[in-house]
Design a protein around this motif. Structure first.
Motif, short mmCIF file in Angstrom:
data_model
loop_
_atom_site.label_atom_id
_atom_site.label_comp_id
_atom_site.label_asym_id
_atom_site.label_seq_id
_atom_site.Cartn_x
_atom_site.Cartn_y
_atom_site.Cartn_z
N LEU A 1 0.73 -1.20 -0.18
CA LEU A 1 0.04 0.08 0.05
C LEU A 1 0.77 1.36 0.05
N LEU A 2 0.63 2.32 -0.82
CA LEU A 2 1.32 3.59 -1.16
C LEU A 2 0.52 4.70 -0.57
N THR B 1 4.03 1.96 2.39
CA THR B 1 5.08 3.17 1.94
C THR B 1 4.43 4.29 2.23
N VAL B 2 5.17 5.40 2.43
CA VAL B 2 4.66 6.79 2.36
C VAL B 2 5.56 7.55 1.45
N ALA B 3 5.04 8.31 0.46
CA ALA B 3 5.91 8.85 -0.44
C ALA B 3 5.49 10.27 -0.28
N MET B 4 6.70 11.23 0.22
CA MET B 4 6.49 12.59 0.34
C MET B 4 7.08 13.40 -0.44
N LEU B 5 6.03 14.37 -1.09
CA LEU B 5 6.28 15.11 -2.30
C LEU B 5 6.67 16.63 -1.88
N GLY B 6 6.31 17.11 -0.99
CA GLY B 6 6.65 18.59 -0.63
C GLY B 6 7.83 18.82 0.17
N GLY B 7 8.02 17.99 0.94
CA GLY B 7 9.10 18.27 1.88
C GLY B 7 9.76 17.03 2.47
N HIS C 1 3.46 -1.27 -5.84
CA HIS C 1 2.42 -1.73 -4.96
C HIS C 1 1.12 -1.91 -5.52
N ASP C 2 0.05 -2.54 -4.76
CA ASP C 2 -1.12 -2.84 -5.23
C ASP C 2 -2.05 -1.83 -5.17
N ALA C 3 -2.10 -1.20 -4.30
CA ALA C 3 -3.14 0.03 -4.11
C ALA C 3 -2.23 1.53 -3.79
N VAL C 4 -2.74 2.63 -4.39
CA VAL C 4 -2.27 3.84 -4.02
C VAL C 4 -3.17 4.94 -3.58
N ILE C 5 -2.95 5.74 -2.46
CA ILE C 5 -3.92 6.30 -1.98
C ILE C 5 -3.43 7.69 -2.04
N ALA C 6 -4.21 8.51 -2.52
CA ALA C 6 -3.82 10.23 -2.60
C ALA C 6 -4.43 10.68 -1.16
N ALA C 7 -3.65 10.97 -0.26
CA ALA C 7 -3.89 11.22 1.07
C ALA C 7 -4.41 12.63 1.17
N GLY D 1 -3.07 -0.02 -14.18
CA GLY D 1 -3.97 -1.00 -13.39
C GLY D 1 -3.98 -1.17 -12.08
N ARG D 2 -3.11 -0.29 -11.38
CA ARG D 2 -3.33 -0.42 -9.94
C ARG D 2 -4.54 0.25 -9.48
N ARG D 3 -4.95 -0.39 -8.18
CA ARG D 3 -6.09 0.34 -7.50
C ARG D 3 -5.77 1.86 -6.94
N VAL D 4 -6.80 2.72 -7.04
CA VAL D 4 -6.13 4.11 -6.63
C VAL D 4 -7.48 4.81 -5.99
N LEU D 5 -7.15 5.02 -4.75
CA LEU D 5 -8.11 5.84 -3.82
C LEU D 5 -7.86 7.09 -3.56
#
Length: 367
Positions: free
Chosen positions: A3-4, A34-40, A83-89, A106-110
């Motif tokens: 999970l991302l 996994t947590v991806a940090m974009l802004g800092g 990852h199997d699923a990606v969540i825009a937090a 083709g990944r699950r996106v929430l």
């Protein structure tokens, strides 16, 4: 399952805290998170994220540097492929880049929606380009998760659904899973004190209406009840608050504690928690107060009323004024112990295991 989560960074905001809480709960049950940090590159959660993989993409991508956009897209797309699923937090950049980087994979996106966006936009006057971009993506995301029914209905209005009502097909893809917090030490039992001890925890900013805190102190004084207010937090209006307290002769009634990582002791030492926001999704600080058995007095700040179910009138004012807040505090006082016990009982519905099970069900069952 892998999970991302995609966030700006891991500061001390409510969204970031929710990501850490939910992510670590899922990691303890076998998820690779996994947590991806974009802004800092900030990660203020230390050991809380020890079981999570933290990836800092802020060095490769910057929203105000167009020449970095492709590199950022490639970096996040590479992560998404693992990852199997990606969540825009949250909305804005995490939403945009999640949407762009997962096209065709083709990944699950929430999408995870924390606030009532119709109210947020009405107050903050979102840039029209951002408004259209967010609306476009939210209309097309396969699944959305909301922290409250109020946040769900607010997005429906914002997207133009008539009267904020969503159709059956949309409703099946829109799930409500409230926030949760860790257990809190129970507040010591006992009568309310003289002076009354009020507590605010959060950002001292316009949307929290800090003038109401001083109005409430003055209204309580007129009703014959001395009170102090402790403010745990900081923000752009903190200097104004201190100056205004002096101007009103309330400086002896105002205690500034500053930002605190652990608020348990402050909850234990208060008689009431104040929440006076213009809008809220599912406020974590109220959940913490409930778990500690600290009575709450709130304006009708978005999804907060859902936390109190049929007893909304016991904890939520009819309108936002110092007089209304003071009147509700005075009305609560004789029932303080009973309210505290009921809130502790009610908080069981918002425990990590109760709501974590709903996250498990959501993620382990595709639609």
């Amino acid at each position: 399952m892998r999970l991302l989560f995609v966030v700006r960074d891991l500061g001390l905001g409510g969204v970031e805290r929710c990501v850490v809480l939910v992510g670590s709960w899922l990691a303890a049950r076998g998820f690779k998170v996994t947590v991806a940090m974009l802004g800092g590159s900030r990660n203020l959660w230390g050991a809380r994220t020890a079981t999570l993989e933290i990836v800092d993409l802020s060095g490769a991508w910057h929203p105000k540097k167009p020449w970095t956009w492709f590199a950022g897209w490639c970096a996040l797309r590479g992560l998404a492929q693992r990852h199997d699923a990606v969540i825009a937090a949250t909305f804005l950049m995490p939403l945009y880049l999640t949407w762009a980087a997962t096209r065709g994979l083709g990944r699950r996106v929430l999408g995870w929606v924390h606030g009532p966006l119709a109210e947020v936009d009405a107050r903050a006057h979102m840039n029209p380009l951002h408004r259209r971009a967010c609306q476009y993506i939210y209309r097309r995301l396969p699944e959305l998760v909301f922290v409250s029914a109020h946040a769900r209905d607010s997005l429906a209005r914002w997207l133009g659904h008539e009267s904020g009502v969503v159709g059956q097909g949309v409703a099946q893809r829109w799930q409500v899973i409230p926030n949760f917090v860790e257990p809190q030490p129970a507040r010591p039992a006992g009568p309310v004190r003289d002076p009354l001890r009020l507590l605010f925890v959060g950002r001292v900013a316009e949307e929290k209406q800090p003038a109401l805190w001083l109005d409430a102190l003055m209204a309580l004084d007129r009703l014959g009840h001395a009170a102090t207010l402790t403010v745990v937090g900081d923000g752009p209006l903190l200097p104004w608050l201190q100056e205004e307290a002096v101007r009103r002769g309330l400086q002896e009634h105002l205690i500034i504690a500053g930002r605190q990582d652990d608020i348990g002791a402050w909850l234990a030492d208060a008689d009431w928690l104040l929440l006076t926001s213009l809008f809220e999704g599912c406020p974590l600080v109220v959940l913490e107060a409930m778990r500690a058995g600290l009575p709450v007095v709130s304006t009708r700040a978005g999804g907060v009323y859902e936390l109190f179910a049929e007893r909304e009138a016991d904890f939520v004012t009819g309108h936002a004024s110092g007089e209304a807040i003071a009147a509700l505090i005075v009305a609560q006082a004789p029932h303080h112990a009973e309210h505290a016990a009921w809130l502790r009982w009610r908080a069981d519905a918002y425990s990590p295991d109760a709501l974590g099970a709903r996250w498990l069900h959501l993620l382990e069952n595709t639609r």
